[in-house]
Design an enzyme around this catalytic site. Sequence first.
Site, PDB file in Angstrom:
ATOM      1  N   CYS A 116     -25.430  -0.489 -72.713  1.00 46.73           N
ATOM      2  CA  CYS A 116     -25.921  -0.636 -71.438  1.00 46.73           C
ATOM      3  C   CYS A 116     -26.395   1.017 -70.983  1.00 46.73           C
ATOM      4  CB  CYS A 116     -25.005  -0.913 -70.315  1.00 46.73           C
ATOM      5  SG  CYS A 116     -24.462  -2.747 -70.983  1.00 46.73           S
ATOM      6  N   HIS A 255     -27.354   0.673 -63.602  1.00 44.44           N
ATOM      7  CA  HIS A 255     -27.357  -0.335 -64.502  1.00 44.44           C
ATOM      8  C   HIS A 255     -26.773  -1.494 -63.839  1.00 44.44           C
ATOM      9  CE1 HIS A 255     -26.276  -2.603 -67.831  1.00 44.44           C
ATOM     10  NE2 HIS A 255     -25.061  -2.620 -67.851  1.00 44.44           N
ATOM     11  N   ASN A 285     -27.381  -8.956 -66.110  1.00 43.51           N
ATOM     12  CA  ASN A 285     -27.402  -7.920 -67.140  1.00 43.51           C
ATOM     13  C   ASN A 285     -28.237  -7.887 -68.354  1.00 43.51           C
ATOM     14  OD1 ASN A 285     -26.402  -5.769 -68.731  1.00 43.51           O
ATOM     15  ND2 ASN A 285     -24.218  -6.124 -68.228  1.00 43.51           N
TER      16      ASN A 285
END
Length: 328
Positions: A116, A255, A285
């Site tokens: 990520c 993020h 996500n």
Amino acid sequence: MSKLRAAITGVEAFLPDYVLTNAELELLVDTNDEWIVSRTGIKERRILKGKGKGTSDMGAAAVLQLLSKTNTEASEIDLLICATVTGDHQFPATANIICDKVGIRDVASFDIGAACSGFLYALSTAATFVEAGVYKKAIVVGADKMSSIIDYSDRSTCVLFGDGAGAVLVEARENFGIRDSILKSDGHGRQFLHQKAGGSVMPASKKTVDEGLHYVYQDGKNVFKFAVTKMADVAAEIMERNGLKGEDVAWLVPHQANQRIIDATARRMKLPPSQVMMNIEKYGNTTAATIPICLWEWEKQLNKGDKLILASFGGGFTWGAIYLEWAY
Ligand code: UT7
């Protein structure tokens, strides 16, 4: 003459058409919209459908749009980095495949695997090359087809992730651009978030596939505990060492893993929700793609000189922050 800095000079994104809603997930696993929204902030995510379609297809679509939007010829690009954990293949690099699909030839291209935080790692790497004068025009792609490694019978992970890609053009600019970056990792954290099979330790076999070991494994509670402190810590650290207060920062670009992690980071930075880019409700996500997708969605609201803090936390563990002044 003022210092030349590496700056983002264009941004584009690609999101697949198929919308996977919480209602559809309720048909697959024992979950409900109320749980997903209250624990994560996610309402829907995009899924790349189509046999033979992979991460490079989304990355290439974003790059083609970026070249066209910035009036850049493929032949002008001299570096392309792709951040991803769902590359088309173990090798070659998905960056190589994206270059081939968009007609970028004979350049440096490689992947970065920092989960990520991959986009921040890749942007920081490209910026270093550009500031050093090694390359003039670099493209950084963050792209992941998370649906290819998600077990849609595991309610603890399948509600979280989606597919998507973002791409930015990086060039040297006077006065504006990337002013600081902090990249960190702690490999001990890998036990809480990883893919068990498919690598050299446990190559893919009938057994690993039967046991679903090629899917994302996550101990969500433990990842949350680290994420919520580390992402806020690193955002605060980059502000402190650059003498920034909350009122100096125009936007937090976090993020998008969990709304509660983002809220905690914003509170620590003393930023109101109106200055936090958040689209987790629409896309979930998308791993390496979340930050460039945010920049793309908010591009029209950004002004030259705006101070942005990009922040991430993810598998590895990896985490980091970038402080930049928007260049256009
Ligand atoms: O980007 C990569 C980094 N990843 C992250 O940052 C993710 C970090 N972790 C998280 O965001 C959260 O931990 C999750 C959203 C994954 C989970 O939220 P949580 O509040 O930590 O829930 P939990 O794992 O503690 O589970 C609470 C309960 C459990 O039931 P019991 O044991 O209390 O009866 C779970 O089985 O919720 C249950 N549960 C669900 N219930 C309905 C887990 N997933 C679901 C679900 N629907 N989808």
